[in-house]
Design an enzyme around this catalytic site. Structure first.
Site, mmCIF file in Angstrom:
data_model
loop_
_atom_site.group_PDB
_atom_site.id
_atom_site.type_symbol
_atom_site.label_atom_id
_atom_site.label_comp_id
_atom_site.label_asym_id
_atom_site.label_seq_id
_atom_site.Cartn_x
_atom_site.Cartn_y
_atom_site.Cartn_z
ATOM 1 N N CYS A 127 51.151 48.479 22.216
ATOM 2 C CA CYS A 127 52.313 49.472 21.796
ATOM 3 C C CYS A 127 52.408 50.535 22.409
ATOM 4 C CB CYS A 127 52.166 49.901 20.273
ATOM 5 S SG CYS A 127 51.764 48.471 18.926
ATOM 6 N N SER A 128 51.171 51.059 23.025
ATOM 7 C CA SER A 128 51.349 52.382 23.716
ATOM 8 C C SER A 128 52.198 52.019 25.146
ATOM 9 C CB SER A 128 50.112 52.755 24.176
ATOM 10 O OG SER A 128 49.474 53.347 22.874
#
Lengths: 154, 176
Positions: free
Chosen positions: A44-45
Protein backbone atom coordinates in the site's frame (compact mmCIF):
# COMPACT_ATOMS: atom_id res chain seq x y z
CA UNK A 1 -17.43 -4.47 -7.92
CA UNK A 2 -19.99 -1.90 -9.00
CA UNK A 3 -20.27 -1.86 -12.77
CA UNK A 4 -19.19 0.93 -15.11
CA UNK A 5 -22.16 3.09 -15.99
CA UNK A 6 -23.67 3.10 -12.49
CA UNK A 7 -23.90 6.21 -10.36
CA UNK A 8 -21.29 6.02 -7.60
CA UNK A 9 -23.13 5.88 -4.26
CA UNK A 10 -22.58 9.04 -2.25
CA UNK A 11 -20.84 8.85 1.14
CA UNK A 12 -19.24 11.06 3.74
CA UNK A 13 -16.09 10.07 5.63
CA UNK A 14 -13.48 11.78 7.75
CA UNK A 15 -10.53 13.01 5.71
CA UNK A 16 -8.82 14.63 8.71
CA UNK A 17 -9.63 14.31 12.41
CA UNK A 18 -11.93 17.34 12.26
CA UNK A 19 -13.07 17.41 8.62
CA UNK A 20 -15.34 15.25 6.54
CA UNK A 21 -15.35 14.82 2.80
CA UNK A 22 -18.54 14.08 0.89
CA UNK A 23 -18.11 12.37 -2.48
CA UNK A 24 -20.78 14.56 -4.10
CA UNK A 25 -18.72 17.66 -3.17
CA UNK A 26 -16.20 16.51 -5.78
CA UNK A 27 -18.71 16.64 -8.66
CA UNK A 28 -17.30 18.63 -11.54
CA UNK A 29 -14.04 16.74 -11.21
CA UNK A 30 -13.17 13.25 -12.19
CA UNK A 31 -12.54 11.17 -9.08
CA UNK A 32 -10.20 8.25 -8.55
CA UNK A 33 -11.24 6.10 -5.57
CA UNK A 34 -8.30 4.00 -4.43
CA UNK A 35 -9.40 1.40 -1.88
CA UNK A 36 -6.43 -0.28 -0.17
CA UNK A 37 -5.96 -2.75 2.69
CA UNK A 38 -3.88 -0.93 5.30
CA UNK A 39 -1.83 2.15 6.14
CA UNK A 40 1.90 1.41 6.62
CA UNK A 41 1.86 -1.97 4.86
CA UNK A 42 4.57 -2.32 2.19
CA UNK A 43 2.49 -2.71 -0.97
CA UNK A 44 0.00 0.00 0.00
CA UNK A 45 2.83 2.36 0.82
CA UNK A 46 4.42 1.82 -2.59
CA UNK A 47 1.10 2.17 -4.39
CA UNK A 48 0.19 5.40 -2.62
CA UNK A 49 3.74 6.79 -2.99
CA UNK A 50 3.40 6.24 -6.73
CA UNK A 51 0.01 8.00 -6.87
CA UNK A 52 1.48 10.85 -4.85
CA UNK A 53 4.00 11.37 -7.66
CA UNK A 54 1.42 10.96 -10.43
CA UNK A 55 -0.98 13.52 -8.92
CA UNK A 56 0.25 16.17 -11.32
CA UNK A 57 -0.54 13.92 -14.28
CA UNK A 58 -4.00 13.17 -12.84
CA UNK A 59 -4.70 16.84 -12.27
CA UNK A 60 -4.04 17.56 -15.94
CA UNK A 61 -7.15 15.45 -16.52
CA UNK A 62 -9.08 17.39 -13.87
CA UNK A 63 -9.02 14.35 -11.59
CA UNK A 64 -8.82 14.13 -7.80
CA UNK A 65 -7.54 10.99 -6.09
CA UNK A 66 -8.75 9.84 -2.69
CA UNK A 67 -7.46 6.86 -0.75
CA UNK A 68 -9.85 4.80 1.38
CA UNK A 69 -9.08 2.16 4.01
CA UNK A 70 -10.55 1.00 7.32
CA UNK A 71 -7.78 2.72 9.30
CA UNK A 72 -8.79 5.47 11.70
CA UNK A 73 -8.52 9.20 11.04
CA UNK A 74 -5.59 9.46 13.46
CA UNK A 75 -3.73 6.61 11.79
CA UNK A 76 -4.34 8.26 8.39
CA UNK A 77 -3.04 11.56 9.75
CA UNK A 78 0.23 10.02 10.91
CA UNK A 79 0.67 7.95 7.74
CA UNK A 80 -0.11 10.85 5.44
CA UNK A 81 2.22 13.16 7.33
CA UNK A 82 5.06 10.64 7.33
CA UNK A 83 4.78 10.00 3.55
CA UNK A 84 3.99 13.62 2.59
CA UNK A 85 0.84 12.64 0.68
CA UNK A 86 -0.91 15.39 -1.26
CA UNK A 87 -4.31 13.72 -1.43
CA UNK A 88 -6.87 12.85 1.23
CA UNK A 89 -7.07 9.49 2.98
CA UNK A 90 -10.61 8.65 4.05
CA UNK A 91 -11.33 6.63 7.17
CA UNK A 92 -13.87 3.86 6.50
CA UNK A 93 -13.70 3.17 10.19
CA UNK A 94 -17.14 3.30 11.81
CA UNK A 95 -19.18 1.33 11.03
CA UNK A 96 -16.12 -0.55 9.91
CA UNK A 97 -15.78 -0.97 6.16
CA UNK A 98 -19.32 0.29 5.43
CA UNK A 99 -18.27 2.20 2.30
CA UNK A 100 -15.98 -0.57 1.10
CA UNK A 101 -18.96 -2.93 1.42
CA UNK A 102 -21.17 -0.45 -0.45
CA UNK A 103 -18.62 -0.46 -3.28
CA UNK A 104 -18.32 -4.28 -3.11
CA UNK A 105 -14.61 -4.25 -2.30
CA UNK A 106 -14.55 -5.46 1.30
CA UNK A 107 -12.57 -8.51 2.36
CA UNK A 108 -14.67 -10.05 5.16
CA UNK A 109 -11.97 -12.54 6.12
CA UNK A 110 -9.21 -9.97 6.66
CA UNK A 111 -11.53 -7.19 7.78
CA UNK A 112 -9.90 -4.82 5.29
CA UNK A 113 -10.71 -3.13 2.00
CA UNK A 114 -9.53 -4.94 -1.08
CA UNK A 115 -7.01 -3.29 -3.39
CA UNK A 116 -9.42 -1.77 -5.85
CA UNK A 117 -9.73 1.26 -8.10
CA UNK A 118 -12.72 3.19 -9.43
CA UNK A 119 -12.59 6.11 -11.85
CA UNK A 120 -15.68 8.37 -11.82
CA UNK A 121 -16.51 11.03 -14.38
CA UNK A 122 -17.43 14.64 -13.56
CA UNK A 123 -21.03 13.63 -12.86
CA UNK A 124 -20.09 10.88 -10.43
CA UNK A 125 -20.78 7.99 -12.82
CA UNK A 126 -18.42 5.02 -12.51
CA UNK A 127 -16.49 4.73 -15.79
CA UNK A 128 -13.78 2.20 -14.94
CA UNK A 129 -13.05 -0.26 -12.19
CA UNK A 130 -10.21 -2.59 -11.36
CA UNK A 131 -9.65 -5.17 -8.64
CA UNK A 132 -5.98 -5.92 -8.06
CA UNK A 133 -4.64 -9.09 -6.43
CA UNK A 134 -3.99 -8.26 -2.76
CA UNK A 135 -0.19 -8.40 -3.01
CA UNK A 136 0.16 -6.59 -6.34
CA UNK A 137 0.59 -2.85 -6.74
CA UNK A 138 -1.59 -2.06 -9.78
CA UNK A 139 0.47 0.95 -10.90
CA UNK A 140 -1.15 4.01 -12.45
CA UNK A 141 -1.34 3.05 -16.14
CA UNK A 142 -4.90 1.74 -15.91
CA UNK A 143 -6.11 4.93 -14.22
CA UNK A 144 -4.32 7.08 -16.78
CA UNK A 145 -5.84 5.16 -19.71
CA UNK A 146 -9.30 5.51 -18.16
CA UNK A 147 -8.84 9.26 -17.69
CA UNK A 148 -7.61 9.66 -21.26
CA UNK A 149 -10.52 7.65 -22.66
CA UNK A 150 -12.92 9.93 -20.76
CA UNK A 151 -11.31 13.04 -22.19
CA UNK A 152 -11.32 11.59 -25.70
CA UNK A 153 -15.00 10.67 -25.55
CA UNK A 154 -16.01 14.28 -24.88
CA UNK B 1 1.23 -7.80 -19.54
CA UNK B 2 2.49 -4.22 -19.38
CA UNK B 3 4.29 -2.98 -22.45
CA UNK B 4 7.12 -0.46 -22.62
CA UNK B 5 5.81 2.87 -23.97
CA UNK B 6 7.42 4.37 -25.93
CA UNK B 7 9.84 1.70 -27.18
CA UNK B 8 13.58 2.33 -26.80
CA UNK B 9 14.56 5.18 -29.08
CA UNK B 10 17.31 7.67 -29.91
CA UNK B 11 16.57 9.77 -26.80
CA UNK B 12 17.49 6.85 -24.53
CA UNK B 13 20.83 6.13 -22.93
CA UNK B 14 21.86 2.75 -24.28
CA UNK B 15 24.79 0.50 -23.40
CA UNK B 16 25.60 -2.32 -25.78
CA UNK B 17 24.96 -2.98 -29.44
CA UNK B 18 21.72 -1.82 -31.04
CA UNK B 19 21.47 -5.24 -32.68
CA UNK B 20 21.71 -7.20 -29.39
CA UNK B 21 18.86 -9.76 -29.20
CA UNK B 22 18.03 -8.91 -25.57
CA UNK B 23 16.98 -5.45 -24.48
CA UNK B 24 16.83 -4.72 -20.75
CA UNK B 25 15.29 -1.43 -19.63
CA UNK B 26 15.43 -0.29 -16.03
CA UNK B 27 13.23 2.43 -14.56
CA UNK B 28 15.25 3.58 -11.59
CA UNK B 29 15.54 6.14 -8.81
CA UNK B 30 19.06 7.11 -7.72
CA UNK B 31 18.04 7.43 -4.08
CA UNK B 32 16.11 4.16 -3.94
CA UNK B 33 17.98 1.52 -1.95
CA UNK B 34 16.59 -1.33 -4.06
CA UNK B 35 18.00 0.38 -7.16
CA UNK B 36 21.32 0.72 -5.36
CA UNK B 37 21.16 -3.01 -4.69
CA UNK B 38 20.34 -3.67 -8.35
CA UNK B 39 23.27 -1.56 -9.63
CA UNK B 40 26.09 -4.13 -9.19
CA UNK B 41 23.73 -6.93 -10.22
CA UNK B 42 23.07 -5.20 -13.55
CA UNK B 43 26.83 -4.76 -14.08
CA UNK B 44 27.30 -8.51 -13.62
CA UNK B 45 24.30 -9.28 -15.82
CA UNK B 46 25.87 -7.15 -18.55
CA UNK B 47 29.23 -8.90 -18.10
CA UNK B 48 27.62 -12.31 -18.22
CA UNK B 49 25.39 -11.69 -21.26
CA UNK B 50 28.03 -9.73 -23.17
CA UNK B 51 27.12 -8.79 -26.73
CA UNK B 52 23.71 -10.45 -26.40
CA UNK B 53 22.40 -7.66 -24.19
CA UNK B 54 21.77 -3.97 -24.47
CA UNK B 55 20.87 -2.01 -21.34
CA UNK B 56 18.80 1.17 -21.09
CA UNK B 57 18.25 3.34 -18.01
CA UNK B 58 15.18 5.57 -17.68
CA UNK B 59 14.53 7.89 -14.76
CA UNK B 60 11.74 7.23 -12.30
CA UNK B 61 12.47 9.46 -9.30
CA UNK B 62 9.91 9.29 -6.48
CA UNK B 63 10.63 12.85 -5.50
CA UNK B 64 8.36 13.03 -2.44
CA UNK B 65 9.75 9.88 -0.89
CA UNK B 66 13.34 10.58 -1.97
CA UNK B 67 14.08 14.32 -1.89
CA UNK B 68 17.43 14.09 -3.74
CA UNK B 69 16.31 11.63 -6.41
CA UNK B 70 15.10 14.19 -8.93
CA UNK B 71 18.23 16.34 -8.74
CA UNK B 72 20.43 13.29 -9.07
CA UNK B 73 18.52 12.26 -12.19
CA UNK B 74 18.90 15.76 -13.63
CA UNK B 75 22.65 15.69 -12.87
CA UNK B 76 23.07 12.40 -14.75
CA UNK B 77 21.13 13.76 -17.73
CA UNK B 78 23.26 16.92 -17.66
CA UNK B 79 26.42 14.81 -17.73
CA UNK B 80 24.87 13.14 -20.75
CA UNK B 81 25.14 16.44 -22.63
CA UNK B 82 28.91 15.97 -22.33
CA UNK B 83 28.56 12.30 -23.35
CA UNK B 84 29.23 11.09 -19.81
CA UNK B 85 25.77 9.90 -18.76
CA UNK B 86 26.94 6.42 -17.77
CA UNK B 87 29.96 7.67 -15.83
CA UNK B 88 27.63 9.91 -13.82
CA UNK B 89 25.00 7.18 -13.45
CA UNK B 90 27.66 4.86 -12.05
CA UNK B 91 29.31 7.28 -9.66
CA UNK B 92 25.91 8.34 -8.29
CA UNK B 93 24.88 4.76 -7.56
CA UNK B 94 28.29 4.07 -6.03
CA UNK B 95 27.78 7.02 -3.65
CA UNK B 96 24.05 6.73 -3.14
CA UNK B 97 24.15 7.91 0.47
CA UNK B 98 25.31 11.44 -0.48
CA UNK B 99 23.25 13.05 -3.24
CA UNK B 100 23.03 16.69 -2.13
CA UNK B 101 23.98 19.35 -4.70
CA UNK B 102 27.51 19.73 -3.38
CA UNK B 103 28.16 16.00 -3.69
CA UNK B 104 26.68 15.91 -7.21
CA UNK B 105 29.11 18.65 -8.29
CA UNK B 106 31.95 16.72 -6.69
CA UNK B 107 31.02 13.65 -8.75
CA UNK B 108 30.77 15.80 -11.88
CA UNK B 109 34.30 17.01 -11.22
CA UNK B 110 35.72 13.57 -10.51
CA UNK B 111 34.41 12.08 -13.78
CA UNK B 112 36.09 14.94 -15.63
CA UNK B 113 33.15 17.06 -16.74
CA UNK B 114 33.63 20.64 -17.85
CA UNK B 115 32.21 22.12 -14.63
CA UNK B 116 31.34 25.55 -16.00
CA UNK B 117 29.33 23.93 -18.74
CA UNK B 118 27.76 21.46 -16.27
CA UNK B 119 26.67 24.34 -14.00
CA UNK B 120 25.10 26.09 -16.93
CA UNK B 121 23.46 23.03 -18.49
CA UNK B 122 21.93 21.78 -15.23
CA UNK B 123 19.66 24.86 -15.20
CA UNK B 124 18.22 24.04 -18.62
CA UNK B 125 14.62 22.98 -19.01
CA UNK B 126 15.63 20.28 -21.45
CA UNK B 127 17.32 18.15 -18.78
CA UNK B 128 14.45 18.40 -16.28
CA UNK B 129 12.00 17.70 -19.10
CA UNK B 130 13.92 14.57 -20.03
CA UNK B 131 13.52 13.28 -16.45
CA UNK B 132 9.81 14.15 -16.44
CA UNK B 133 9.26 12.51 -19.82
CA UNK B 134 10.99 9.36 -18.58
CA UNK B 135 8.83 9.35 -15.45
CA UNK B 136 5.62 9.72 -17.40
CA UNK B 137 6.62 7.00 -19.85
CA UNK B 138 7.18 4.78 -16.81
CA UNK B 139 3.71 5.49 -15.45
CA UNK B 140 2.21 4.67 -18.85
CA UNK B 141 4.26 1.50 -19.07
CA UNK B 142 2.87 0.27 -15.75
CA UNK B 143 5.91 0.94 -13.56
CA UNK B 144 4.66 0.45 -10.00
CA UNK B 145 7.87 0.86 -8.04
CA UNK B 146 11.61 0.94 -8.52
CA UNK B 147 13.50 -0.70 -9.94
CA UNK B 148 11.11 -1.90 -12.65
CA UNK B 149 12.54 -3.91 -15.51
CA UNK B 150 11.35 -4.48 -19.07
CA UNK B 151 12.81 -7.26 -21.19
CA UNK B 152 12.32 -6.82 -24.92
CA UNK B 153 9.48 -4.42 -24.21
CA UNK B 154 7.57 -6.54 -21.69
CA UNK B 155 7.45 -5.83 -17.96
CA UNK B 156 9.44 -8.39 -16.00
CA UNK B 157 7.83 -9.13 -12.64
CA UNK B 158 10.16 -11.93 -11.62
CA UNK B 159 13.08 -12.11 -9.22
CA UNK B 160 16.11 -10.00 -10.21
CA UNK B 161 18.69 -11.38 -7.84
CA UNK B 162 21.78 -12.06 -9.91
CA UNK B 163 21.75 -15.81 -10.57
CA UNK B 164 18.03 -16.04 -11.24
CA UNK B 165 18.06 -12.94 -13.43
CA UNK B 166 20.98 -14.11 -15.57
CA UNK B 167 19.42 -17.54 -15.92
CA UNK B 168 16.11 -16.02 -17.00
CA UNK B 169 17.74 -13.72 -19.55
CA UNK B 170 19.76 -16.61 -20.98
CA UNK B 171 16.60 -18.68 -21.26
CA UNK B 172 15.02 -15.85 -23.26
CA UNK B 173 17.90 -16.07 -25.73
CA UNK B 174 16.90 -19.58 -26.70
CA UNK B 175 13.27 -18.49 -27.11
CA UNK B 176 14.36 -15.86 -29.63
Amino acid sequence: MLAAGTLAPDFELNCTPDQKLKLSELQGKKVILAFYPADWSPVCSDELALYNETMKIFSRHNAQLVGISVDSKWCHLAFSHDRKFHFPLLADFEPKGAISKLYEVYDEKEGESQRALYVLDEKGIIRWNYLSPMGVNPGADGILNALEDLDKSK
Amino acid sequence: MSQLKPPVNSKDHIQGKATAPLELVEYGDYQCLHCGHAYPIIKNVQRSLGADLKFVFRNFPLAEAHPDAFNAAVAAETAGLQHKFWEMHDIIFENQEALDSESLFLYARSIGLDLERFKNDIQKNTVTEKVEIDFESGVRSGVNGTPSFFINGKKYNGDWEEDVFIQYLKSQLTVI
